[in-house]
Motif scaffolding. Structure first.
Motif, PDB file in Angstrom:
ATOM      1  N   ALA A 205       0.830  -1.204   0.000  1.00 15.62           N
ATOM      2  CA  ALA A 205       0.000   0.000   0.000  1.00 15.62           C
ATOM      3  C   ALA A 205       0.864   1.255   0.000  1.00 15.62           C
ATOM      4  O   ALA A 205       0.552   2.234  -0.687  1.00 15.62           O
ATOM      5  N   GLY A 206       1.961   1.235   0.734  1.00 18.22           N
ATOM      6  CA  GLY A 206       2.873   2.381   0.761  1.00 18.22           C
ATOM      7  C   GLY A 206       3.525   2.618  -0.587  1.00 18.22           C
ATOM      8  O   GLY A 206       3.662   3.765  -1.034  1.00 18.22           O
ATOM      9  N   TYR A 207       3.921   1.547  -1.250  1.00 22.78           N
ATOM     10  CA  TYR A 207       4.536   1.679  -2.574  1.00 22.78           C
ATOM     11  C   TYR A 207       3.518   2.210  -3.581  1.00 22.78           C
ATOM     12  O   TYR A 207       3.826   3.095  -4.379  1.00 22.78           O
ATOM     13  N   VAL A 208       2.288   1.704  -3.524  1.00 18.24           N
ATOM     14  CA  VAL A 208       1.223   2.189  -4.409  1.00 18.24           C
ATOM     15  C   VAL A 208       0.970   3.666  -4.160  1.00 18.24           C
ATOM     16  O   VAL A 208       0.840   4.458  -5.098  1.00 18.24           O
ATOM     17  N   THR A 209       0.912   4.060  -2.903  1.00 13.19           N
ATOM     18  CA  THR A 209       0.674   5.461  -2.544  1.00 13.19           C
ATOM     19  C   THR A 209       1.781   6.342  -3.095  1.00 13.19           C
ATOM     20  O   THR A 209       1.512   7.416  -3.651  1.00 13.19           O
ATOM     21  N   ARG A 210       3.008   5.900  -2.962  1.00 15.26           N
ATOM     22  CA  ARG A 210       4.132   6.674  -3.477  1.00 15.26           C
ATOM     23  C   ARG A 210       4.074   6.804  -4.992  1.00 15.26           C
ATOM     24  O   ARG A 210       4.314   7.873  -5.551  1.00 15.26           O
ATOM     25  N   LYS A 211       3.704   5.725  -5.678  1.00 12.68           N
ATOM     26  CA  LYS A 211       3.599   5.764  -7.137  1.00 12.68           C
ATOM     27  C   LYS A 211       2.450   6.680  -7.579  1.00 12.68           C
ATOM     28  O   LYS A 211       2.556   7.362  -8.583  1.00 12.68           O
ATOM     29  N   GLN A 212       1.374   6.707  -6.825  1.00 13.95           N
ATOM     30  CA  GLN A 212       0.218   7.537  -7.172  1.00 13.95           C
ATOM     31  C   GLN A 212       0.482   9.010  -6.904  1.00 13.95           C
ATOM     32  O   GLN A 212      -0.074   9.867  -7.571  1.00 13.95           O
ATOM     33  N   SER A 213       1.318   9.332  -5.931  1.00 17.02           N
ATOM     34  CA  SER A 213       1.537  10.721  -5.579  1.00 17.02           C
ATOM     35  C   SER A 213       2.631  11.380  -6.426  1.00 17.02           C
ATOM     36  O   SER A 213       2.755  12.595  -6.418  1.00 17.02           O
TER      37      SER A 213
END
Length: 63
Positions: A50-58
């Motif tokens: 979830a953290g990696y996805v959040t970083r990629k989305q931001s």
């Protein structure tokens, strides 16, 4: 047992490709989406994905 960064990145990339509308730049929502869309039982692995996805989305698309 260590969590392999390659596993986190592959899983997150696959989820973003298959379910782009399920993720935003909000970590809490992404955590719930990862939990719903996968069968990962480990809280630590789920949070890393979830953290990696959040970083990629931001990150802006041009970067």
């Amino acid at each position: 047992m260590a969590i392999k960064p390659a596993y986190v990145k592959k899983t997150a990339t696959l989820l973003l490709e298959r379910y782009p509308q399920a993720f935003t730049d909000d970590f809490e929502q992404n955590k719930e989406s990862v939990e719903k869309l996968t069968n990962i039982d480990s809280k630590g692995v789920r949070n890393r994905i979830a953290g990696y996805v959040t970083r990629k989305q931001s990150v802006p698309a041009s970067a």
